[in-house]
Write a protein that holds these residues in place. Structure first.
Motif, PDB file in Angstrom:
ATOM      1  N   LEU A   4       0.755  -1.158   0.027  1.00  0.00           N
ATOM      2  CA  LEU A   4      -0.015  -0.099   0.007  1.00  0.00           C
ATOM      3  C   LEU A   4       1.015   1.341   0.039  1.00  0.00           C
ATOM      4  CD1 LEU A   4      -2.941  -1.052   2.524  1.00  0.00           C
ATOM      5  CD2 LEU A   4      -2.841  -0.848   0.048  1.00  0.00           C
ATOM      6  N   SER A   5       1.944   1.359   0.393  1.00  0.00           N
ATOM      7  CA  SER A   5       2.990   2.423   0.465  1.00  0.00           C
ATOM      8  C   SER A   5       3.182   3.110  -0.821  1.00  0.00           C
ATOM      9  CB  SER A   5       4.145   1.917   1.261  1.00  0.00           C
ATOM     10  OG  SER A   5       5.061   1.324   0.576  1.00  0.00           O
ATOM     11  N   VAL A   6       3.032   2.241  -1.791  1.00  0.00           N
ATOM     12  CA  VAL A   6       3.392   2.688  -3.237  1.00  0.00           C
ATOM     13  C   VAL A   6       2.382   3.657  -3.732  1.00  0.00           C
ATOM     14  CG1 VAL A   6       4.937   0.660  -4.024  1.00  0.00           C
ATOM     15  CG2 VAL A   6       2.207   0.824  -4.537  1.00  0.00           C
ATOM     16  N   TRP A   7       1.340   3.841  -3.075  1.00  0.00           N
ATOM     17  CA  TRP A   7       0.196   4.638  -3.188  1.00  0.00           C
ATOM     18  C   TRP A   7       0.343   5.976  -2.376  1.00  0.00           C
ATOM     19  CZ3 TRP A   7      -2.276   3.669  -7.378  1.00  0.00           C
ATOM     20  CH2 TRP A   7      -2.473   2.311  -7.792  1.00  0.00           C
ATOM     21  N   ASN A   8       1.149   6.037  -1.346  1.00  0.00           N
ATOM     22  CA  ASN A   8       1.196   7.381  -0.772  1.00  0.00           C
ATOM     23  C   ASN A   8       1.308   8.592  -1.308  1.00  0.00           C
ATOM     24  OD1 ASN A   8       1.271   6.153   1.924  1.00  0.00           O
ATOM     25  ND2 ASN A   8       3.516   6.107   1.910  1.00  0.00           N
ATOM     26  N   GLU A   9       2.028   8.517  -2.584  1.00  0.00           N
ATOM     27  CA  GLU A   9       2.152   9.714  -3.217  1.00  0.00           C
ATOM     28  C   GLU A   9       0.925  10.222  -4.244  1.00  0.00           C
ATOM     29  OE1 GLU A   9       5.323  12.228  -5.854  1.00  0.00           O
ATOM     30  OE2 GLU A   9       5.819  10.036  -5.521  1.00  0.00           O
ATOM     31  N   PRO A  10       0.548   9.227  -4.765  1.00  0.00           N
ATOM     32  CA  PRO A  10      -0.755   9.535  -5.478  1.00  0.00           C
ATOM     33  C   PRO A  10      -1.998   9.870  -4.562  1.00  0.00           C
ATOM     34  CG  PRO A  10       0.132   7.405  -6.404  1.00  0.00           C
ATOM     35  CD  PRO A  10       1.060   8.117  -5.133  1.00  0.00           C
ATOM     36  N   ASP A  13      -1.518  13.420  -3.571  1.00  0.00           N
ATOM     37  CA  ASP A  13      -2.004  14.483  -4.751  1.00  0.00           C
ATOM     38  C   ASP A  13      -3.460  14.400  -4.710  1.00  0.00           C
ATOM     39  OD1 ASP A  13       0.740  14.722  -5.311  1.00  0.00           O
ATOM     40  OD2 ASP A  13       0.817  13.144  -6.856  1.00  0.00           O
ATOM     41  N   HIS A  14      -3.966  13.442  -4.618  1.00  0.00           N
ATOM     42  CA  HIS A  14      -5.686  13.363  -4.707  1.00  0.00           C
ATOM     43  C   HIS A  14      -6.165  14.561  -3.393  1.00  0.00           C
ATOM     44  CE1 HIS A  14      -9.565  11.931  -4.416  1.00  0.00           C
ATOM     45  NE2 HIS A  14      -9.479  11.725  -3.078  1.00  0.00           N
ATOM     46  N   ARG A  17      -5.265  18.010  -4.139  1.00  0.00           N
ATOM     47  CA  ARG A  17      -6.068  18.659  -5.180  1.00  0.00           C
ATOM     48  C   ARG A  17      -7.394  18.962  -4.621  1.00  0.00           C
ATOM     49  NH1 ARG A  17      -3.612  14.748  -8.328  1.00  0.00           N
ATOM     50  NH2 ARG A  17      -5.570  13.596  -8.338  1.00  0.00           N
ATOM     51  N   GLY A  18      -7.800  18.169  -3.485  1.00  0.00           N
ATOM     52  CA  GLY A  18      -9.154  18.495  -2.932  1.00  0.00           C
ATOM     53  C   GLY A  18      -8.957  19.437  -1.489  1.00  0.00           C
ATOM     54  N   ASN A  19      -7.892  19.689  -1.409  1.00  0.00           N
ATOM     55  CA  ASN A  19      -7.497  20.836  -0.414  1.00  0.00           C
ATOM     56  C   ASN A  19      -7.955  20.377   1.015  1.00  0.00           C
ATOM     57  OD1 ASN A  19      -7.223  22.874  -2.332  1.00  0.00           O
ATOM     58  ND2 ASN A  19      -9.420  23.727  -2.349  1.00  0.00           N
ATOM     59  N   LYS A  23      -4.424  15.677   5.167  1.00  0.00           N
ATOM     60  CA  LYS A  23      -4.347  14.348   4.780  1.00  0.00           C
ATOM     61  C   LYS A  23      -3.055  14.289   3.853  1.00  0.00           C
ATOM     62  CE  LYS A  23      -8.931  13.226   5.753  1.00  0.00           C
ATOM     63  NZ  LYS A  23     -10.236  13.316   5.575  1.00  0.00           N
ATOM     64  N   ALA A  24      -2.879  15.216   2.960  1.00  0.00           N
ATOM     65  CA  ALA A  24      -1.982  15.516   1.949  1.00  0.00           C
ATOM     66  C   ALA A  24      -0.393  15.287   2.643  1.00  0.00           C
ATOM     67  CB  ALA A  24      -2.242  16.726   1.067  1.00  0.00           C
ATOM     68  N   ALA A  25      -0.313  16.054   3.552  1.00  0.00           N
ATOM     69  CA  ALA A  25       0.895  16.114   4.194  1.00  0.00           C
ATOM     70  C   ALA A  25       1.116  14.871   5.037  1.00  0.00           C
ATOM     71  CB  ALA A  25       0.738  17.135   5.468  1.00  0.00           C
TER      72      ALA A  25
END
Length: 133
Positions: A4-10, A13-14, A17-19, A23-25
């Protein structure tokens, strides 16, 4: 969990984009750690810098204060470690000093001497200095 860690960056980004800066941090911090573990320190530094930007955007939300401080503290220690690996010594020391100020730590024997002892005295992570024992 490793898969699952490979999904951290995408995911970061999601949320960006949703402000949803908090959660982005959080996910950028995870992606940065993943890059650092792979010894891709330049990428890790970029991800940690992006996480710092997201945390700055969180500061206007008073409900996130404890999260922002705790995450910023973790970020500063990790970014300092990466900068040290990249031989960016002055910025690394600035990150460590900022983290220490944020945590209210001014002396290595105050209970969190790990960073000071590891960085300045070369004591391995997980061990404490003689003076703290």
């Amino acid at each position: 969990a490793k898969e699952l860690s490979v999904w951290n960056e995408p995911i970061a980004d999601h949320f960006g984009r949703g402000n949803e800066w908090d959660k982005a941090a959080f996910y950028l911090l995870g992606a940065g750690q993943q890059a650092a573990n792979a010894q891709d320190n330049a990428k890790a530094l970029g991800l940690y810098d992006r996480a710092a930007e997201m945390l700055e955007l969180c500061e206007t939300d008073t409900n996130l204060g404890p999260f922002v401080n705790r995450t910023r503290l973790e970020l500063l220690f990790k970014r300092g470690d990466v900068r040290r690996q990249l031989l960016q010594m002055s910025p690394a020391v600035e990150d460590y000093e900022q983290a220490i100020r944020l945590a209210g730590i001014f002396h290595p024997y105050s209970g969190r001497c790990g960073v000071w002892c590891r960085f300045f005295a070369g004591i391995p992570q997980g061990q404490s200095c003689q003076a703290y024992r």
